[in-house]
Design a protein around this motif. Structure first.
Motif, PDB file in Angstrom:
ATOM      1  N   GLU A 129       6.859  16.275  -1.000  1.00 40.60           N
ATOM      2  CA  GLU A 129       5.406  16.142  -0.901  1.00 40.60           C
ATOM      3  C   GLU A 129       5.012  14.670  -0.812  1.00 40.60           C
ATOM      4  N   THR A 130       5.623  13.849  -1.656  1.00 37.74           N
ATOM      5  CA  THR A 130       5.303  12.421  -1.668  1.00 37.74           C
ATOM      6  C   THR A 130       5.803  11.739  -0.408  1.00 37.74           C
ATOM      7  N   GLN A 131       6.987  12.129   0.055  1.00 37.01           N
ATOM      8  CA  GLN A 131       7.527  11.562   1.288  1.00 37.01           C
ATOM      9  C   GLN A 131       6.545  11.753   2.439  1.00 37.01           C
ATOM     10  N   ALA A 132       6.005  12.953   2.543  1.00 33.50           N
ATOM     11  CA  ALA A 132       5.072  13.249   3.629  1.00 33.50           C
ATOM     12  C   ALA A 132       3.697  12.645   3.367  1.00 33.50           C
ATOM     13  N   LEU A 135      13.021   6.476  -0.308  1.00 31.23           N
ATOM     14  CA  LEU A 135      12.070   7.558  -0.038  1.00 31.23           C
ATOM     15  C   LEU A 135      12.688   8.926  -0.284  1.00 31.23           C
ATOM     16  N   HIS A 136      13.972   9.059   0.052  1.00 30.78           N
ATOM     17  CA  HIS A 136      14.646  10.356  -0.089  1.00 30.78           C
ATOM     18  C   HIS A 136      14.770  10.791  -1.549  1.00 30.78           C
ATOM     19  N   LEU A 137      14.585   9.875  -2.481  1.00 30.44           N
ATOM     20  CA  LEU A 137      14.684  10.217  -3.906  1.00 30.44           C
ATOM     21  C   LEU A 137      13.380  10.771  -4.461  1.00 30.44           C
ATOM     22  N   ASN A 139       0.311   9.625  -5.641  1.00 35.56           N
ATOM     23  CA  ASN A 139       0.702  11.021  -5.487  1.00 35.56           C
ATOM     24  C   ASN A 139       1.697  11.475  -6.542  1.00 35.56           C
ATOM     25  N   ALA A 140       2.731  10.664  -6.782  1.00 36.01           N
ATOM     26  CA  ALA A 140       3.824  11.089  -7.670  1.00 36.01           C
ATOM     27  C   ALA A 140       3.696  10.544  -9.087  1.00 36.01           C
ATOM     28  N   GLY A 141       2.804   9.573  -9.264  1.00 31.48           N
ATOM     29  CA  GLY A 141       2.667   8.927 -10.573  1.00 31.48           C
ATOM     30  C   GLY A 141       3.431   7.630 -10.629  1.00 31.48           C
ATOM     31  N   PRO A 142       2.830   6.581 -11.170  1.00 28.90           N
ATOM     32  CA  PRO A 142       3.508   5.280 -11.230  1.00 28.90           C
ATOM     33  C   PRO A 142       4.778   5.295 -12.071  1.00 28.90           C
ATOM     34  N   GLY A 143       4.840   6.169 -13.060  1.00 32.40           N
ATOM     35  CA  GLY A 143       6.043   6.239 -13.898  1.00 32.40           C
ATOM     36  C   GLY A 143       7.273   6.587 -13.095  1.00 32.40           C
ATOM     37  N   ARG A 144       7.166   7.565 -12.212  1.00 34.84           N
ATOM     38  CA  ARG A 144       8.300   7.974 -11.383  1.00 34.84           C
ATOM     39  C   ARG A 144       8.711   6.841 -10.436  1.00 34.84           C
ATOM     40  N   ILE A 145       7.706   6.166  -9.881  1.00 30.20           N
ATOM     41  CA  ILE A 145       7.985   5.057  -8.956  1.00 30.20           C
ATOM     42  C   ILE A 145       8.701   3.925  -9.695  1.00 30.20           C
ATOM     43  N   ASP A 146       8.225   3.606 -10.880  1.00 27.67           N
ATOM     44  CA  ASP A 146       8.825   2.515 -11.654  1.00 27.67           C
ATOM     45  C   ASP A 146      10.251   2.842 -12.082  1.00 27.67           C
ATOM     46  N   ARG A 147      10.498   4.086 -12.454  1.00 32.34           N
ATOM     47  CA  ARG A 147      11.851   4.474 -12.880  1.00 32.34           C
ATOM     48  C   ARG A 147      12.858   4.334 -11.755  1.00 32.34           C
ATOM     49  N   GLU A 187       0.807  -1.217   0.000  1.00 32.49           N
ATOM     50  CA  GLU A 187       0.000   0.000   0.000  1.00 32.49           C
ATOM     51  C   GLU A 187       0.841   1.268   0.000  1.00 32.49           C
ATOM     52  N   GLY A 188       1.979   1.232   0.671  1.00 37.57           N
ATOM     53  CA  GLY A 188       2.845   2.410   0.695  1.00 37.57           C
ATOM     54  C   GLY A 188       3.300   2.802  -0.700  1.00 37.57           C
ATOM     55  N   VAL A 189       3.697   1.807  -1.485  1.00 35.19           N
ATOM     56  CA  VAL A 189       4.141   2.072  -2.852  1.00 35.19           C
ATOM     57  C   VAL A 189       2.958   2.583  -3.687  1.00 35.19           C
ATOM     58  N   ALA A 190       1.793   1.983  -3.487  1.00 37.14           N
ATOM     59  CA  ALA A 190       0.598   2.407  -4.232  1.00 37.14           C
ATOM     60  C   ALA A 190       0.266   3.863  -3.919  1.00 37.14           C
ATOM     61  N   LEU A 191       0.377   4.246  -2.665  1.00 37.94           N
ATOM     62  CA  LEU A 191       0.087   5.631  -2.284  1.00 37.94           C
ATOM     63  C   LEU A 191       1.117   6.593  -2.874  1.00 37.94           C
ATOM     64  N   ALA A 192       2.369   6.189  -2.866  1.00 40.55           N
ATOM     65  CA  ALA A 192       3.409   7.025  -3.468  1.00 40.55           C
ATOM     66  C   ALA A 192       3.141   7.213  -4.958  1.00 40.55           C
ATOM     67  N   ALA A 193       2.694   6.139  -5.615  1.00 36.10           N
ATOM     68  CA  ALA A 193       2.381   6.208  -7.040  1.00 36.10           C
ATOM     69  C   ALA A 193       1.144   7.059  -7.286  1.00 36.10           C
TER      70      ALA A 193
END
Length: 242
Positions: A225-228, A219-221, A198-206, A190-196
């Motif tokens: 906004e997404t970190q929080a 997380l620091h990358l 907010n930031a978009g799945p493309g950024r998460i996948d890259r 769920e954490g990854v899903a929430l990050a995606a």
């Protein structure tokens, strides 16, 4: 004129309305927080005088930045918060106190329950995303153009059949469907899903983030906004689950 018992009920009504306006003004930035707090304290003293009830509580006092961050993180000490989250927390004042008692949630309860059951998500997670995204304001529009309760971008919304993003049922159904797809994509993390979300799945996948452990390591990358965002949504979820 010195008797508090002679106060006109209409005056009392206006005082209560002023209190609400004073509290709303606390939502502005740090530059105005001091003056807003002073106004709230002045009002509290005036109201106590009118009612003849001296009280030691400061109900109208604004939350400090540390109070707000501590509340969002479920009472955790600020020293236990990653520096990136703590820094962001200094500028964050919650629009509403996290909890299960939001007066605005009840009107969307059936919609949220239906969408959650339909797409296999915990309704507390859906409520938490709505709280963080729009504070349950179905007319909310972000500076980036995201709209409605779950802050859908036009492209995302249209992809899920949304014709009116401000319609609560369409917005929640589409937003929950999108979130459900992300949870499935990342195998229940769920954490990854929430990050995606907010930031978009493309950024998460890259970044090669696939699990919650990957998310913690990288997380620091991600944008602050997404970190929080992830931490705040999980905190809202815990509160809605109580």
């Amino acid at each position: 004129m010195n008797s508090t018992n002679s106060i006109d009920p209409r005056v009392m009504k206006e005082l209560l309305q002023l209190q609400m306006l004073s509290k709303m003004s606390l939502l502005s930035g740090d530059d105005t927080k001091s003056s807003s707090t002073d106004e709230a304290n002045d009002f509290s003293e005036l109201l106590q005088t009118v009612m003849g009830q001296a009280s030691g509580s400061a109900a109208g006092t604004a939350l400090t930045s540390q109070d707000a961050m501590s509340s969002l993180l479920g009472g955790a000490s600020m020293t236990s918060v990653p520096s990136s989250l703590a820094a962001l927390g200094k500028a964050y004042t919650p629009l509403q106190t996290p909890g299960k008692s939001f007066s605005t949630t009840s009107q969307y309860e059936n919609i949220i329950q239906q969408a959650s059951a339909k797409y296999g998500l915990d309704s507390s997670l859906v409520k938490a995303v709505i709280q963080q995204e729009s504070s349950f304001n179905h007319q909310a529009v972000s500076s980036a153009g995201a709209k409605g309760l779950m802050q859908l971008m036009d492209g995302t919304g249209s992809g899920f059949g949304v014709t009116n993003p401000f319609d609560p049922q369409q917005n929640v159904d589409a937003g929950t469907h999108f979130l459900s797809n992300l949870v499935k994509k990342y195998n229940g993390n769920e954490g990854v899903a929430l990050a995606a979300y907010n930031a978009g799945p493309g950024r998460i996948d890259r970044l090669g983030i696939r699990t919650d452990q990957d998310l913690a390591d990288k997380l620091h990358l991600l944008p602050q906004e997404t970190q929080a965002y992830v931490s705040k949504v999980f905190t809202h979820k815990r509160n809605f689950s109580l």
